[in-house]
Design a protein around this motif. Structure first.
Motif, PDB file in Angstrom:
ATOM      1  N   PRO B 266       0.699  -1.135  -0.119  1.00 14.57           N
ATOM      2  CA  PRO B 266      -0.025   0.119   0.034  1.00 14.57           C
ATOM      3  C   PRO B 266       0.833   1.353  -0.036  1.00 14.57           C
ATOM      4  N   ASN B 309      -2.996  -6.304   2.401  1.00 16.71           N
ATOM      5  CA  ASN B 309      -4.230  -5.429   3.096  1.00 16.71           C
ATOM      6  C   ASN B 309      -3.823  -3.906   2.826  1.00 16.71           C
ATOM      7  N   PRO B 310      -4.791  -3.398   2.163  1.00 20.01           N
ATOM      8  CA  PRO B 310      -4.425  -1.904   1.655  1.00 20.01           C
ATOM      9  C   PRO B 310      -4.511  -0.989   2.744  1.00 20.01           C
ATOM     10  N   LYS B 311      -5.049  -1.303   3.836  1.00 20.92           N
ATOM     11  CA  LYS B 311      -5.413  -0.538   4.894  1.00 20.92           C
ATOM     12  C   LYS B 311      -4.291  -0.320   5.782  1.00 20.92           C
ATOM     13  N   THR B 312      -3.645  -1.579   6.174  1.00 17.83           N
ATOM     14  CA  THR B 312      -2.605  -1.835   7.147  1.00 17.83           C
ATOM     15  C   THR B 312      -1.299  -2.162   6.473  1.00 17.83           C
ATOM     16  N   TRP B 354      -8.557  -7.156  -2.014  1.00 23.11           N
ATOM     17  CA  TRP B 354      -8.726  -6.922  -0.720  1.00 23.11           C
ATOM     18  C   TRP B 354      -9.577  -5.525  -0.669  1.00 23.11           C
ATOM     19  N   SER B 355     -10.501  -5.250  -0.047  1.00 18.09           N
ATOM     20  CA  SER B 355     -11.196  -3.972  -0.005  1.00 18.09           C
ATOM     21  C   SER B 355     -10.424  -2.740   0.564  1.00 18.09           C
ATOM     22  N   PRO B 356     -10.720  -1.662   0.157  1.00 22.85           N
ATOM     23  CA  PRO B 356      -9.882  -0.696   0.452  1.00 22.85           C
ATOM     24  C   PRO B 356      -9.863  -0.384   2.099  1.00 22.85           C
ATOM     25  N   ASN B 357     -10.959  -0.785   2.783  1.00 19.58           N
ATOM     26  CA  ASN B 357     -11.034  -0.500   4.252  1.00 19.58           C
ATOM     27  C   ASN B 357     -10.322  -1.687   4.873  1.00 19.58           C
ATOM     28  N   GLY B 358      -9.904  -2.618   4.258  1.00 16.51           N
ATOM     29  CA  GLY B 358      -9.016  -3.874   4.701  1.00 16.51           C
ATOM     30  C   GLY B 358      -9.938  -5.012   5.328  1.00 16.51           C
ATOM     31  N   GLN B 359     -11.412  -4.661   5.505  1.00 19.36           N
ATOM     32  CA  GLN B 359     -12.267  -5.679   6.072  1.00 19.36           C
ATOM     33  C   GLN B 359     -12.915  -6.731   5.196  1.00 19.36           C
ATOM     34  N   GLY B 403     -14.777   1.346  -2.087  1.00 20.19           N
ATOM     35  CA  GLY B 403     -15.222   0.151  -1.347  1.00 20.19           C
ATOM     36  C   GLY B 403     -16.756  -0.150  -1.494  1.00 20.19           C
TER      37      GLY B 403
END
Lengths: 248, 445
Positions: B266, B309-312, B354-359, B403
């Protein structure tokens, strides 16, 4: 009395059977000439190379169609193919491909040439008395085929690879690239991995037969370059393979 | 025990697909994607033109604006047949009550005026809350460009994104995003790019070979992809990087054997990819500058299709057939703590995004009874939602930066084409029609 007539019936029956059988045999062997029987048509076949001229290392596509053929074979180097389809070829020198179509009504051939610019033209196979290494390679080295979604070496693949190993032992200067291929049913990205596993499986089997690892490279084409383009198992089984390419 | 619950939940959500609207799906998607919250009723009348020559540009502008808003997943568009007779061109011309009351029952109105002259195209755009007419304007902006169809389109996308930004509480719109994808239109598989709505399709690479699996860098200036390039007589798949800024390939190291499926970290500093340089196809990570190569998976079998994981940036998901059929695995970004993502059914699970919010994870799954379909999984609860069904093959989902949308490839028309949809499976929309088109990747901005 009864047993005598029974024997006579048996003899008669077996005589009849011989006649019927002979007639059957005759029908089978006597193929083309008589116009009376519903004879099978003479096969037709056409072969096309596109582009007809390539640079060394590039790829041309052979495409063919046929009618009334049950068995098609493209030489050099392609082997048995389906009644119609296409396949990529990467000849290292100018090559004339011949397709032979055989069917109940006879056989037919067609040719198409791919000329290779910038190819080393030191050896012209047609003029040389002895077959070139290329030709020997195409004649002797056979591909290994696989089950769906598998990279295990099957019995038939073991036989092919054992012969391939003999060839590689006879020509220790030869290096090969093992290309892994998959049928169209899996996913594109995973198939690149699966094709690589197939190439590796063939390579590892050859290593187990004593061929040095350094003579073999592996590369995967996933499902990007199928040998056969029909959407059925006859084609899929052709497309799941480790294909040998002579490295230069 | 947990397995049983997962199966039960999957069953419940599958059932919910048969409801007229997937209400249960919307409930649990609320936190993740913003879908399912009550949608504002938005009216968007034609824009009065201030110069006669602007007529065709107004049509383009309004068509594009309408399509963007309608496809946003955030608003419910009020049908024009309920609109008052007069289209307001500026706030003083807006009779709020006429829009707020039946039959329009609008909550917000997006409107403005448009003029085109020698200086170009200018659009004054406004957004008003017609239930609260004394409140300040929700949006007031002038958009300028050339008096061309392309710019009318561009300005409409800008206005749409600004409106969505206001109505979704600051989440980005996607009207100005792009898709990278693979097309055979030129005769060989090359990397192409198009607007998010399928407009402006154009070819980026000209390698005349096979190019696959494009992935945008997080800053959307580069595209990493799988390329088949010849080197010393052997053609093998390698990682190529294309710069959209300089319109050419950037130097990147070549590795032995087969290399494929690149994915950006990311922060854009690293690329994970599949490589068989040491035998088995495993996942490796290398700096985006080609240095610091290291291997992170160690399991016999195919290991491929990594996604961070794009969030973390601390976890990756990837595909492995180490235990039989290919399925998804989660691991820390350094390869430790590998965990299999168990599914409530057998089959072949590939192409994770992987969704942008990582969930959430979107992926394609071929269950024993069916074809490839797109699914979404909530990673923490392992709840599943099936987004496509009984429409030939549906593969390779990629999340939009909002997302709320997913782009994917489908063979439902008989040829392989690119489609997008909302992340609950609604509003499928075909984006490509000619040739074979596949492997879409949604730009992160």
């Amino acid at each position: 009395m009864q047993s005598g007539s029974l024997r006579r019936v048996a003899v008669l029956l077996s005589f009849l059977a011989v006649i019927v059988f002979a007639a059957g045999c005759k029908k089978k062997t006597q193929v083309a000439p008589p116009a009376a029987a519903p004879t099978a048509s003479q096969p037709t076949v056409s072969l096309n190379a596109s582009p007809a001229s390539i640079k060394a290392g590039d790829t041309a596509t052979l495409a063919w169609t046929s009618t009334d053929a049950t068995d098609l074979d493209i030489e050099p180097g392609v082997g048995k193919v389906s009644p119609q389809g296409s396949t990529p070829v990467t000849p290292s020198q100018s090559t004339t491909y011949t397709i032979t179509a055989t069917g109940p009504g006879g056989s037919a051939t067609a040719t198409a040439s791919v000329s290779v610019e910038g190819a080393a033209t030191t050896e012209q196979p047609s003029t040389a008395a002895q077959p070139s290494l290329n030709e020997l390679f195409e004649q002797n080295v056979k591909d290994a085929f696989f089950d769906f979604n598998k990279s295990d070496i099957r019995g038939d693949a073991r036989e092919a690879l054992t012969k391939d190993a003999e060839f590689l032992r006879s020509y220790p200067q030869v290096k090969v690239t093992l290309e892994g291929h998959c049928d169209e049913r899996g996913s594109t990205e995973y198939n690149i991995g699966l094709g690589e596993r197939r190439a590796q499986a063939a390579k590892n089997y050859l290593i187990s037969l004593g061929i040095p690892a350094g003579r073999m490279d592996t590369v995967s084409w996933g499902k990007e370059r199928p040998f056969c383009s029909e959407h059925d198992e006859s084609c899929w089984s052709q497309n799941r393979r480790a294909h040998f390419v002579l490295a230069h | 025990m947990t397995r049983k619950i997962t199966i039960l939940l999957a069953f419940v959500f599958t059932i919910s697909l048969f409801a007229p609207r997937p209400a249960a799906a919307q409930d649990w998607f609320k936190t993740g994607t913003g879908l399912g919250v009550t949608k504002a009723r938005l009216a968007a009348p034609d824009l009065p033109i201030r110069t006669a020559t602007a007529q065709p540009l107004e049509k383009t502008f309004h068509d594009v604006l309408w399509a963007d808003l309608d496809y946003s997943g955030v608003v419910e568009m009020v049908s024009p047949s309920f609109y008052p007779k007069q289209n307001p061109g500026q706030p003083s011309e807006l009779h709020a009550a006429d829009w707020a009351n039946a039959p329009a029952n609008a909550y917000m109105v997006a409107y403005g005026n448009l003029s085109a002259d020698g200086n170009g195209l200018a659009v004054s755009g406004y957004l008003s809350d017609v239930h609260n007419p004394t409140a300040p304007l929700a949006l007031q902006k002038i958009y300028r460009g050339a008096a061309t169809d392309a710019d009318a389109r561009r300005l409409a996308h800008q206005f749409a994104d600004d409106i969505i930004g206001v109505l979704s509480g600051g989440l980005p719109g996607i009207a100005q995003t792009h898709m990278a994808y693979v097309s055979t239109k030129s005769g060989t598989k090359e990397i192409w790019e198009m607007d998010y709505d399928g407009a402006s399709q154009h070819q980026l690479t000209h390698l005349k070979s096979i190019s696959l699996t494009p992935r945008w860098s997080p800053d959307a200036t580069r595209i990493a992809f799988t390329c088949y390039v010849p080197f010393r007589g052997v053609t093998s798949p390698q990682i190529c990087i294309y710069s959209t800024a300089s319109d050419r390939l950037i130097a990147f190291p070549r590795f032995r054997s087969t290399n494929a499926s690149p994915a950006w970290s990311p922060d854009g500093s690293q690329i994970a990819f599949m490589s068989s340089q040491n035998g088995d196809p495993e996942i490796y990570v290398v700096g985006a500058d080609g240095t610091h190569l290291h291997r992170i998976t160690f399991a016999a079998g195919v290991n491929t299709s990594p996604a961070w994981n794009p969030k973390t940036g601390k976890q990756i998901v990837f595909v492995s057939d180490r235990a039989g059929d290919p399925v998804l695995y989660l691991a820390n970004a350094d390869g430790s703590n590998v965990q299999r993502l168990d599914m409530p059914d057998m089959g072949y699970v590939v192409d994770p995004s992987w969704s942008p919010n990582g969930q959430l994870l979107a992926f394609s799954w071929r269950r024993p009874t069916g074809n490839f379909d797109i699914y979404v999984m909530d990673i923490v609860s392992r709840q599943l939602l099936e987004l496509t069904r009984d429409q030939a093959r549906n593969e390779r989902p990629s999340w939009a930066p909002d997302g709320r949308h997913i782009v994917f490839e489908s063979t439902r028309t008989g040829t392989r084409q690119i489609w997008s949809m909302l992340a609950d499976g609604s509003q499928p929309r075909q984006l490509t029609y000619q040739g074979q088109n596949e492997s879409p990747n949604w730009s992160p901005k």
